[in-house]
Design an enzyme around this catalytic site. Structure first.
Site: not given
Length: 274
Positions: A47, A110
């Site tokens: 990630d 995000h």
């Protein structure tokens, strides 16, 4: 789940490992070596995010690891300042180029930010439909953000990645995501190390012959939450992966759940408005 290769099936049929490797605030040779070590240990999910400034080195480490691309699951994220339809498509191309990958496995918004995430999601849907990404999702979305997004979208996010740990259990959000087939994923699962000396967790860890960190990470997995612990230390990377030879009892799970204080180490999504 019995080993590090075990996966959850996302709502579009794509398989994603339950345990992944986070790279927040890791850069330079440190992140390069950490990602290579993680893949060597057995992690298959990596990630990152554009704002981390390490996509290039993460991509280099993936290539140099020798692992087959089809065996890895790579996530990156769109930063708030790049939200909007056209700017999202541009930012995605930049991330893809930095990572050196033709296809990204999972692309996330995000943060919801102020008011552009629905427009951004339209660009995400296009990226998905054209095959540039295998799955699309969001990060740091509350229920009201998800409800607003779902009203006008053609695709349900596969993932909602949020701050989650024993002091912020996110029970209500978890239930909502389950009902809508959105997999919940935890960032900062160890609360930046703030819980390792917590008495209940230390006691539970001693019972299993495990560390406090291992118990907390197993608590995530036993709740059905994907988690991505981050470390740049080789022995800690290995330790965080050693979770598959024990399972917490219902009583232990209850004791850890009871530590909830609605306490965060990161920003509140309703206050990060830009």
């Amino acid at each position: 789940m019995g080993n590090i290769a075990d996966t959850t099936v996302l709502n579009n049929g794509v398989q994603m490992p339950w345990l992944g490797f986070g790279t927040y605030k890791a850069e330079g040779n440190e992140v390069y070596e950490a990602v290579k070590t993680a893949i060597e240990v057995g992690y298959r999910s990596i990630d990152t995010a554009s704002i981390y400034g390490n996509e290039e080195l993460v991509g280099q480490a993936i290539r140099d690891s020798g692992a087959a691309r089809e065996n890895l699951f790579v996530t990156t994220k769109l930063w708030n300042q790049d939200q909007g339809f056209d700017s999202t498509l541009r930012a995605f191309e930049e991330s893809r180029k930095r990572l050196g990958l033709d296809i990204i496995d999972l692309y996330l918004i995000h943060w919801p930010g102020k008011d552009r995430y629905k427009e951004t999601w339209k660009a995400f849907e296009r990226l998905y439909e054209e095959g540039s990404v295998r799955a699309i999702g969001v990060s740091n979305f509350h229920i009201h953000h998800l409800e607003n997004l779902l009203k006008d979208s053609n695709i349900v996010p596969v993932i909602n990645q949020v701050e989650l740990h024993p002091r912020l259990t996110q029970q209500e959000l978890h239930q909502y995501c389950r009902e809508h087939q959105i997999q919940l994923e935890s960032w900062s699962p160890l609360m930046k190390g703030k819980l390792t000396e917590q008495a209940d967790i230390v006691e539970i860890a001693a019972k299993y012959g495990k560390t406090s960190s291992q118990v907390i990470l197993r608590w995530h997995l036993d709740r059905g939450i994907v988690t991505i612990p981050k470390s740049v230390t080789a022995h800690r990377i290995r330790e965080n992966a050693d979770l598959f030879d024990f399972k917490l009892t219902a009583e232990d799970m209850g004791r850890i759940n009871a530590l909830h204080l609605d306490e965060r180490v990161g920003p509140h999504p309703d206050k990060l408005l830009f």
